[in-house]
Design a protein around this motif. Structure first.
Motif, short mmCIF file in Angstrom:
data_model
loop_
_atom_site.label_atom_id
_atom_site.label_comp_id
_atom_site.label_asym_id
_atom_site.label_seq_id
_atom_site.Cartn_x
_atom_site.Cartn_y
_atom_site.Cartn_z
N ARG A 108 41.46 41.50 32.83
CA ARG A 108 40.29 40.65 33.10
C ARG A 108 39.82 40.82 34.55
NH1 ARG A 108 38.47 36.36 29.99
NH2 ARG A 108 37.71 35.38 31.89
N LYS A 109 40.77 40.89 35.46
CA LYS A 109 40.41 41.03 36.87
C LYS A 109 39.73 42.38 37.12
CE LYS A 109 42.24 40.71 41.50
NZ LYS A 109 43.43 40.59 42.33
N GLU A 110 40.23 43.43 36.48
CA GLU A 110 39.64 44.75 36.67
C GLU A 110 38.25 44.85 36.04
OE1 GLU A 110 42.27 47.77 35.28
OE2 GLU A 110 43.86 47.21 36.68
N LEU A 111 38.09 44.29 34.84
CA LEU A 111 36.82 44.42 34.13
C LEU A 111 35.77 43.41 34.55
CD1 LEU A 111 37.98 45.25 30.50
CD2 LEU A 111 37.11 46.81 32.24
N LEU A 112 36.20 42.21 34.89
CA LEU A 112 35.26 41.14 35.19
C LEU A 112 35.22 40.75 36.66
CD1 LEU A 112 36.07 38.82 32.16
CD2 LEU A 112 34.40 40.66 32.29
N GLY A 113 36.18 41.22 37.44
CA GLY A 113 36.21 40.89 38.85
C GLY A 113 37.02 39.65 39.17
N THR A 114 37.34 38.86 38.16
CA THR A 114 38.13 37.65 38.36
C THR A 114 38.91 37.38 37.07
OG1 THR A 114 38.06 35.27 38.79
CG2 THR A 114 36.18 36.21 37.67
N PRO A 115 40.15 36.89 37.18
CA PRO A 115 40.92 36.66 35.96
C PRO A 115 40.57 35.38 35.21
CG PRO A 115 42.27 36.26 37.89
CD PRO A 115 40.95 36.76 38.38
N PHE A 116 39.88 34.43 35.86
CA PHE A 116 39.68 33.14 35.21
C PHE A 116 38.24 32.79 34.90
CE2 PHE A 116 43.74 32.66 37.48
CZ PHE A 116 44.55 32.46 36.38
N ARG A 117 37.29 33.23 35.69
CA ARG A 117 35.89 32.88 35.45
C ARG A 117 35.23 33.88 34.53
NH1 ARG A 117 33.08 33.39 40.21
NH2 ARG A 117 34.97 33.86 41.36
N ASP A 118 34.31 33.41 33.72
CA ASP A 118 33.53 34.29 32.87
C ASP A 118 32.30 34.77 33.62
OD1 ASP A 118 35.19 34.23 30.69
OD2 ASP A 118 34.19 32.52 29.76
#
Length: 135
Positions: A108-118
């Motif tokens: 999630r961190k790699e693909l979205l930039g953050t592990p918790f926020r959408d």
């Protein structure tokens, strides 16, 4: 690296998180059988704690669409790991699930930039986008 379509990637990762949490809930339901055959046996308190944890894990799988769903799943990894206090085999099973969860957070961190926020959806480009060119 970020995903070309972060909204789709977030949706897919939420589905994976829900699947992992549901499997964790099912795995917790196998613990009472192992405890009943051990030396201390299965007490009412242990059974209640395990059943509550299993239900909460399955419910957390259902709320992965909500903004705090991934955070709730992350918090539930701690009591899952602590089931190893009831049955030593659960240290390994829960440890494997925690590692899978951490890997999912890393993706999630790699693909979205953050592990918790959408991610926020980006408006489409072209005519008709944002009300342009329409009567």
């Amino acid at each position: 690296m970020t995903a070309p379509d972060p909204v789709r990637a977030a949706r897919a990762l939420r589905g994976a998180a829900a699947g992992v949490l549901a499997l964790e809930g099912i795995a917790v339901l196998f613990v009472p059988r192992g405890i009943a055959q051990s030396g201390d046996g299965l007490s009412g308190g242990r059974l209640t704690a395990l059943l509550v944890l299993a239900v909460v894990l399955v419910l957390a799988a259902g709320v992965q669409r909500r903004p705090g769903g991934v955070l709730a799943g992350t918090v539930l990894q701690v009591p899952l790991l602590l089931t190893g206090l009831f049955n030593s085999v659960m240290w390994f099973v829960a440890g494997a699930f925690v590692l899978i969860w951490l890997y999912l957070l890393q993706i999630r961190k790699e693909l979205l930039g953050t592990p918790f926020r959408d991610p926020r959806p980006t408006p489409p480009d072209g005519p008709g986008a944002a009300g342009e060119g329409t009567p």
